[in-house]
Scaffold this motif. Structure first.
Motif, PDB file in Angstrom:
ATOM      1  N   UNK A 306     -19.736  -5.759 -14.347  1.00 21.74           N
ATOM      2  CA  UNK A 306     -19.875  -5.773 -15.814  1.00 21.74           C
ATOM      3  C   UNK A 306     -20.364  -7.124 -16.296  1.00 21.74           C
ATOM      4  N   UNK A 307     -20.426  -7.241 -17.654  1.00 23.08           N
ATOM      5  CA  UNK A 307     -20.970  -8.484 -18.235  1.00 23.08           C
ATOM      6  C   UNK A 307     -20.093  -9.704 -17.975  1.00 23.08           C
ATOM      7  N   UNK A 308     -18.842  -9.460 -17.599  1.00 18.77           N
ATOM      8  CA  UNK A 308     -17.939 -10.584 -17.293  1.00 18.77           C
ATOM      9  C   UNK A 308     -17.971 -10.973 -15.815  1.00 18.77           C
ATOM     10  N   UNK A 309     -18.854 -10.321 -15.061  1.00 21.23           N
ATOM     11  CA  UNK A 309     -18.949 -10.626 -13.630  1.00 21.23           C
ATOM     12  C   UNK A 309     -17.840 -10.028 -12.821  1.00 21.23           C
ATOM     13  N   UNK A 310     -17.214  -8.962 -13.328  1.00 18.91           N
ATOM     14  CA  UNK A 310     -16.129  -8.293 -12.622  1.00 18.91           C
ATOM     15  C   UNK A 310     -16.544  -6.863 -12.278  1.00 18.91           C
ATOM     16  N   UNK A 311     -15.795  -6.257 -11.338  1.00 20.89           N
ATOM     17  CA  UNK A 311     -16.047  -4.855 -11.019  1.00 20.89           C
ATOM     18  C   UNK A 311     -15.472  -3.978 -12.128  1.00 20.89           C
ATOM     19  N   UNK A 312     -16.294  -3.067 -12.597  1.00 22.90           N
ATOM     20  CA  UNK A 312     -15.865  -2.231 -13.711  1.00 22.90           C
ATOM     21  C   UNK A 312     -14.707  -1.320 -13.354  1.00 22.90           C
ATOM     22  N   UNK A 313     -14.576  -0.939 -12.093  1.00 20.10           N
ATOM     23  CA  UNK A 313     -13.519  -0.020 -11.674  1.00 20.10           C
ATOM     24  C   UNK A 313     -12.486  -0.719 -10.799  1.00 20.10           C
ATOM     25  N   UNK A 314     -12.209  -1.992 -11.079  1.00 20.73           N
ATOM     26  CA  UNK A 314     -11.278  -2.755 -10.238  1.00 20.73           C
ATOM     27  C   UNK A 314      -9.872  -2.166 -10.263  1.00 20.73           C
ATOM     28  N   UNK A 315      -9.423  -1.645 -11.426  1.00 15.95           N
ATOM     29  CA  UNK A 315      -8.075  -1.068 -11.519  1.00 15.95           C
ATOM     30  C   UNK A 315      -7.989   0.187 -10.649  1.00 15.95           C
ATOM     31  N   UNK A 316      -8.986   1.068 -10.798  1.00 19.58           N
ATOM     32  CA  UNK A 316      -9.018   2.289  -9.993  1.00 19.58           C
ATOM     33  C   UNK A 316      -9.061   1.952  -8.504  1.00 19.58           C
ATOM     34  N   UNK A 317      -9.860   0.951  -8.149  1.00 17.76           N
ATOM     35  CA  UNK A 317     -10.016   0.554  -6.750  1.00 17.76           C
ATOM     36  C   UNK A 317      -8.711  -0.001  -6.181  1.00 17.76           C
ATOM     37  N   UNK A 318      -8.038  -0.870  -6.950  1.00 21.44           N
ATOM     38  CA  UNK A 318      -6.772  -1.453  -6.484  1.00 21.44           C
ATOM     39  C   UNK A 318      -5.706  -0.379  -6.272  1.00 21.44           C
ATOM     40  N   UNK A 319      -5.631   0.562  -7.201  1.00 19.98           N
ATOM     41  CA  UNK A 319      -4.649   1.637  -7.074  1.00 19.98           C
ATOM     42  C   UNK A 319      -4.929   2.484  -5.824  1.00 19.98           C
ATOM     43  N   UNK A 320      -6.198   2.695  -5.579  1.00 17.96           N
ATOM     44  CA  UNK A 320      -6.569   3.498  -4.402  1.00 17.96           C
ATOM     45  C   UNK A 320      -6.227   2.759  -3.102  1.00 17.96           C
ATOM     46  N   UNK A 321      -6.509   1.462  -3.056  1.00 10.62           N
ATOM     47  CA  UNK A 321      -6.245   0.668  -1.851  1.00 10.62           C
ATOM     48  C   UNK A 321      -4.755   0.603  -1.542  1.00 10.62           C
ATOM     49  N   UNK A 322      -3.940   0.450  -2.560  1.00  6.55           N
ATOM     50  CA  UNK A 322      -2.503   0.291  -2.362  1.00  6.55           C
ATOM     51  C   UNK A 322      -1.861   1.525  -1.732  1.00  6.55           C
ATOM     52  N   UNK A 323      -2.495   2.681  -1.896  1.00  4.93           N
ATOM     53  CA  UNK A 323      -1.958   3.901  -1.288  1.00  4.93           C
ATOM     54  C   UNK A 323      -1.978   3.845   0.241  1.00  4.93           C
ATOM     55  N   UNK A 324      -2.858   3.023   0.763  1.00  6.35           N
ATOM     56  CA  UNK A 324      -3.062   3.010   2.223  1.00  6.35           C
ATOM     57  C   UNK A 324      -2.432   1.805   2.912  1.00  6.35           C
ATOM     58  N   UNK A 325      -2.000   0.832   2.147  1.00  6.47           N
ATOM     59  CA  UNK A 325      -1.483  -0.390   2.764  1.00  6.47           C
ATOM     60  C   UNK A 325      -0.014  -0.208   3.129  1.00  6.47           C
ATOM     61  N   UNK A 326       0.275  -0.438   4.414  1.00  5.69           N
ATOM     62  CA  UNK A 326       1.642  -0.350   4.941  1.00  5.69           C
ATOM     63  C   UNK A 326       1.772  -1.406   6.029  1.00  5.69           C
ATOM     64  N   UNK A 327       2.299  -2.570   5.666  1.00  3.89           N
ATOM     65  CA  UNK A 327       2.338  -3.707   6.594  1.00  3.89           C
ATOM     66  C   UNK A 327       3.267  -3.484   7.785  1.00  3.89           C
ATOM     67  N   UNK A 328       4.147  -2.494   7.690  1.00  3.17           N
ATOM     68  CA  UNK A 328       5.052  -2.230   8.813  1.00  3.17           C
ATOM     69  C   UNK A 328       4.538  -1.126   9.731  1.00  3.17           C
ATOM     70  N   UNK A 329       3.393  -0.559   9.380  1.00  2.00           N
ATOM     71  CA  UNK A 329       2.900   0.605  10.121  1.00  2.00           C
ATOM     72  C   UNK A 329       2.580   0.286  11.577  1.00  2.00           C
ATOM     73  N   UNK A 330       1.853  -0.805  11.815  1.00  2.00           N
ATOM     74  CA  UNK A 330       1.425  -1.109  13.180  1.00  2.00           C
ATOM     75  C   UNK A 330       2.601  -1.347  14.109  1.00  2.00           C
ATOM     76  N   UNK A 331       3.635  -1.984  13.577  1.00  2.43           N
ATOM     77  CA  UNK A 331       4.814  -2.265  14.405  1.00  2.43           C
ATOM     78  C   UNK A 331       5.536  -0.984  14.806  1.00  2.43           C
ATOM     79  N   UNK A 332       5.362   0.077  14.008  1.00  5.23           N
ATOM     80  CA  UNK A 332       6.048   1.334  14.295  1.00  5.23           C
ATOM     81  C   UNK A 332       5.362   2.130  15.407  1.00  5.23           C
ATOM     82  N   UNK A 333       4.066   1.872  15.610  1.00  6.95           N
ATOM     83  CA  UNK A 333       3.304   2.670  16.550  1.00  6.95           C
ATOM     84  C   UNK A 333       3.412   2.066  17.948  1.00  6.95           C
TER      85      UNK A 333
END
Length: 588
Positions: A306-333
């Motif tokens: 956008x005109x402010x030099x930011x991603x227009x869908x940053x909120x949507x993108x962050x919410x989507x990314x957070x669904x997949x982040x699990x810092x304890x996942x690798x240790x469980x496998x």
């Protein structure tokens, strides 16, 4: 023939020649006995003049045994005589079910030289000599003699010959003609004949150290990259819901890391699309649908600036990314120990490695990773790929067994031909095979129950002082040289340039068969590295005929000069017949 003893020092006795008796025409190198009522000592004639012979003292006969060393000296009144047949047989060995024939004595033409099988083949050995001195023929003949022995069936022998030039196929291809119980197997980088077997190494059996050697890693940053890559390759091999979640977690974490970096939006977009290009899943690719409240966006559409030099869908993108982040996942496998993966899978695992914590944005890691990525990609897209193209999982034990089995029969000689492989890869392949065999032998419940002999042709190309110590903490040949005998893994080095071989390995050799050598550096090296070798032996090495060797070590009572028989069949090691090749082809 011999008169009185004039004098004796630490290692030499000078004896008068009795001119009244018939003198043997050539006394040089003959063995003599100094004898009293209770002592019988051995010496070798080293110098002859008109009046005297100089005899070096070598050891003592005690009954039917010979003990090397010069602790005891003859007395001045000792009787001096030429050695007899019974004493020679003690020195040169005897023909029985515990020995094999080596060759003819060059000093006593009517005598054969035999070596104790255990004394020679339960220790490391070296065969050195100039080009054209008869090394390949000598190696072929020694091995043939094992299987020609009618008194001994070497059915459980495991002789691996790493053949730099494909010389030995002709010498052993008719091994079953010696005895129908014997089999020969030819594993080659370039199969031509029907019985040839394609060289193929399971990449999933390679350890971190093996992969580092294969990709020519030269620092600990690269070692860390390989370690992480192999872990991910094993995890991804399961291809279940957990590993799919892990891939998405790694991608989401990497994208999140980029989003919160100090770059401008254009730089972030470039890095994120690079991540997606290298590591994509159904949940993360340019066409993935991301659901918002009442609308849907393609993943690629979320990065409009956008005109402010930011991603227009940053909120949507962050919410989507957070669904997949699990810092304890690798240790469980749990990391599977029987994972199957290919070079393609390694490339994908390396891509995921490079977007992980500690790698993404780390300039040093990224620079080293690019080097590893290029080398792995080059290997995977070259003709050498076929050497690492196993189609299904196999254990190390079953793989070693598969190397030995040929047409459902056990092979005693496994000839691995590397003539079509470049030097760097050939060295790595020899190291990998050697390490696999050593690791296999170490795991046996009964120590040394399955002996292996590794004949390494052109050893000066492979058994050298590499970067291995710095990176891996060891060199596999040095480890085998120091520890291999107790696990039943023996090295048999064949080389024309011993000076280029690792000093640690040379120092662990117990038996030496040295043909003609003339290079001063090699002679000086042998002299310095082997404390028990005499200057006289070094002098002999420069004037030996082709096919004649000086043999010494634990398998020999004394150093002996041996005239080897020609192997039958012979290896492909002769010079080009230039006269024949220059002539025009005659028309029939």
């Amino acid at each position: 023939m011999f008169g009185k003893i004039r004098y004796i020092d630490d290692i030499t006795a000078v004896v008068e020649i009795n001119k009244e008796n018939m003198v043997v025409p050539n006394l040089m190198n003959l063995h003599v006995i100094f004898e009293t009522d209770d002592l019988k000592l051995l010496g070798e004639v080293k110098k002859v003049d008109e009046e005297t012979v100089h005899i070096d003292l070598m050891g003592q006969f005690v009954g039917e045994r010979f003990i090397a060393g010069t602790i005891k000296k003859p007395t001045l009144d000792s009787k001096v005589r030429i050695i007899n047949d019974d004493e020679l047989n003690i020195l040169l060995g005897k023909d029985d079910d515990k020995s094999i024939y080596l060759g003819h004595s060059a000093i006593y033409p009517d005598k054969n030289v035999y070596i104790d099988i255990n004394q020679f083949f339960s220790n490391h050995a070296s065969i050195f000599g100039n080009t054209g001195s008869g090394k390949s023929c000598s190696v072929a003949r020694i091995v043939q003699n094992i299987f020609l022995n009618k008194q001994f069936l070497a059915y459980n022998a495991n002789l691996f010959i790493f053949d730099a030039y494909g010389e030995y196929k002709n010498a052993f291809k008719v091994l079953d003609k010696f005895n129908q119980n014997y089999q020969y197997k030819f594993i080659t980088s370039n199969p031509v004949d029907p019985g040839d077997v394609q060289l193929n190494i399971p990449v999933f059996l390679l350890t971190i150290d093996d992969i580092c050697l294969l990709l020519q890693a030269d620092n600990h940053h690269q070692y860390t990259i390989v370690e992480r890559m192999l872990k991910l390759a094993k995890l991804f091999s399961k291809d279940d819901d957990e590993t799919k979640k892990l891939k998405n977690h790694l991608i989401a974490k990497a994208i999140m890391s980029v989003l919160f970096s100090n770059q401008n939006a254009a730089g972030k977009k470039n890095d994120i699309f690079t991540i997606i290009a290298d590591c994509s899943t159904p949940e993360f690719n340019v066409n993935t649908d991301i659901q918002g409240i009442g609308y849907t966006r393609k993943f690629s559409e979320c990065f409009g600036i956008d005109r402010n030099g930011e991603f227009g869908e940053s909120v949507l993108l962050n919410e989507y990314l957070l669904k997949f982040i699990d810092d304890e996942l690798e240790a469980k496998i749990e990391v599977p120990q029987d994972a199957f993966y290919t070079l393609d899978d390694l490339e994908r695992a390396l891509s995921f490695t490079l977007i992980g914590d500690g790698f993404l944005g780390n300039r040093i890691m990224q620079d080293n990773a690019v080097i590893m990525k290029v080398r792995l990609h080059s290997l995977n897209n070259s003709n050498n790929r076929k050497f690492f193209s196993f189609k299904q999982y196999i254990t190390l034990e079953n793989y070693i067994s598969s190397l030995i089995v040929n047409n459902n029969k056990r092979s005693q000689i496994i000839n691995i031909n590397l003539e079509d492989v470049d030097d760097n890869l050939a060295k790595t392949i020899v190291k990998i095979f050697s390490k696999m065999i050593f690791d296999f032998a170490k795991k046996r419940r009964v120590r040394a129950a399955i002996p292996f002999h590794l004949f390494i042709e052109e050893a000066h190309r492979y058994v050298v002082n590499d970067n291995d110590h710095f990176l891996l903490g060891y060199n596999i040949f040095e480890r085998i040289a120091k520890e291999g005998r107790k696990y039943g893994v023996m090295l048999d080095l064949v080389s024309q340039r011993p000076v280029e071989i690792s000093e640690t390995v040379i120092a662990q050799m117990s038996n030496f068969c040295i043909l003609k050598m003339t290079h001063p550096r090699d002679l000086d090296y042998i002299n310095k590295m082997l404390p028990n070798i005499s200057g006289d032996i070094i002098e002999k090495l420069t004037s030996l005929q082709s096919g004649t060797m000086v043999a010494f070590g634990t398998a020999f009572k004394i150093p002996v000069i041996v005239k080897m028989d020609m192997p039958d069949p012979a290896p492909y090691s002769s010079n080009c017949d230039v006269v024949f090749r220059w002539k025009p082809v005659q028309k029939q």
